[in-house]
Design an enzyme around this catalytic site. Sequence first.
Site, short mmCIF file in Angstrom:
data_model
loop_
_atom_site.label_atom_id
_atom_site.label_comp_id
_atom_site.label_asym_id
_atom_site.label_seq_id
_atom_site.Cartn_x
_atom_site.Cartn_y
_atom_site.Cartn_z
NE ARG A 217 39.68 34.95 46.01
CZ ARG A 217 40.49 35.43 45.06
NH1 ARG A 217 40.27 36.63 44.56
NH2 ARG A 217 41.51 34.70 44.62
CD GLU B 20 34.07 36.15 41.45
OE1 GLU B 20 35.04 35.77 40.77
OE2 GLU B 20 34.08 37.22 42.09
CG HIS C 34 37.56 38.14 39.49
ND1 HIS C 34 37.18 37.35 40.54
CD2 HIS C 34 38.90 38.31 39.64
CE1 HIS C 34 38.22 37.03 41.29
NE2 HIS C 34 39.29 37.61 40.75
CG ASP D 181 37.38 43.19 39.65
OD1 ASP D 181 36.86 43.41 38.53
OD2 ASP D 181 38.36 42.41 39.80
#
Length: 335
Positions: free
Chosen positions: A240, A269, A301, A264
């Site tokens: 996260r 985001e 992600h 990622d």
Amino acid sequence: MAGGGQPVKVAIFSAKNYDREFLNAANGSLHKLRFFEPHLNEETVGLATGSQAACVFVNDQVNAAVIARLHSLGVRLIALRCAGYNNIDLAAATKHGITVARVPAYSPYAVAEHTIALMLALNRKLHRAYNRVREGNFALDGLVGFDMHGKTVGIIGTGKIGAVVAQILTGFGCPILAFDPFPNATCRSLGVRYVELNQLFSESDIITVHCPLTPENKYLINGQALEKMKNGVMLINTSRGALLDTVAIIDGLKSGKIDYLGLDVYEEEEEIFFEDRSGLILSDDVFARLLTFPNVIITGHQAFFTREALLNIAVTTIDNITKFENNQPLEKLAG
């Protein structure tokens, strides 16, 4: 609503083509699925009108106001098609009698293997080498890497994903340190040493984060943590975004404390990921700064994004809806 044995009307938010494909395949004709591209938030919650369940993803905003509106619309189930639930106000869901269910494990291999891919790509500078060769530049200057063998890796969080990361890294010959309030017997059998967080910070060449985001561990990796790390550390986050203080991370990159950064996820985001923004101006100055560093690799992600994981997510999500409808036991976060 539950127990009626009738198909459930489900409003699916943040829906992409792959969500339609896998959820429709898993559902068959069990429930009535309606797909909506927008994220769930206070402006779009009305799309759930007529539905008994809302199906949400990581960047949907399921705060108290949204939950109150869902309740007023007759929604009695929030089905997450992910493992994390930091975007859900669980207390509000309980207050309104809305059950919240998730997909606790879809494919730990998907995220773990992506984590290793980021490590290897950063180490051997594959992103830079790829671009050079495409331009006809075959020089090796600036592409030197290091042997993974013998490098100490610190794993923060040794649940299903962290344990698979440990298994893979054991094959590389990496000594592994771990921090987790609940040590994993599988990891211990691999020779993983559980230590306090400060020791993990100070002794690890590579640090990878695999824990859920809670109010207590927000910015777990901050300026103070970075000061305790080795110079030239590699940091990986596929968990996260808000586990890392991005401003402190940028300072660490500028000072050379961080030599490699693989992300990622990103704390802001929801305004960036999962959409084609190639023709738009990037308004997030912090994220734009991250993109300027040659020793940073960011993916949008996608660590979970394998066919096996998508199938498992879809099957478990539909199963959660069916179990709720039939008053069968399911793993509940609230309600």
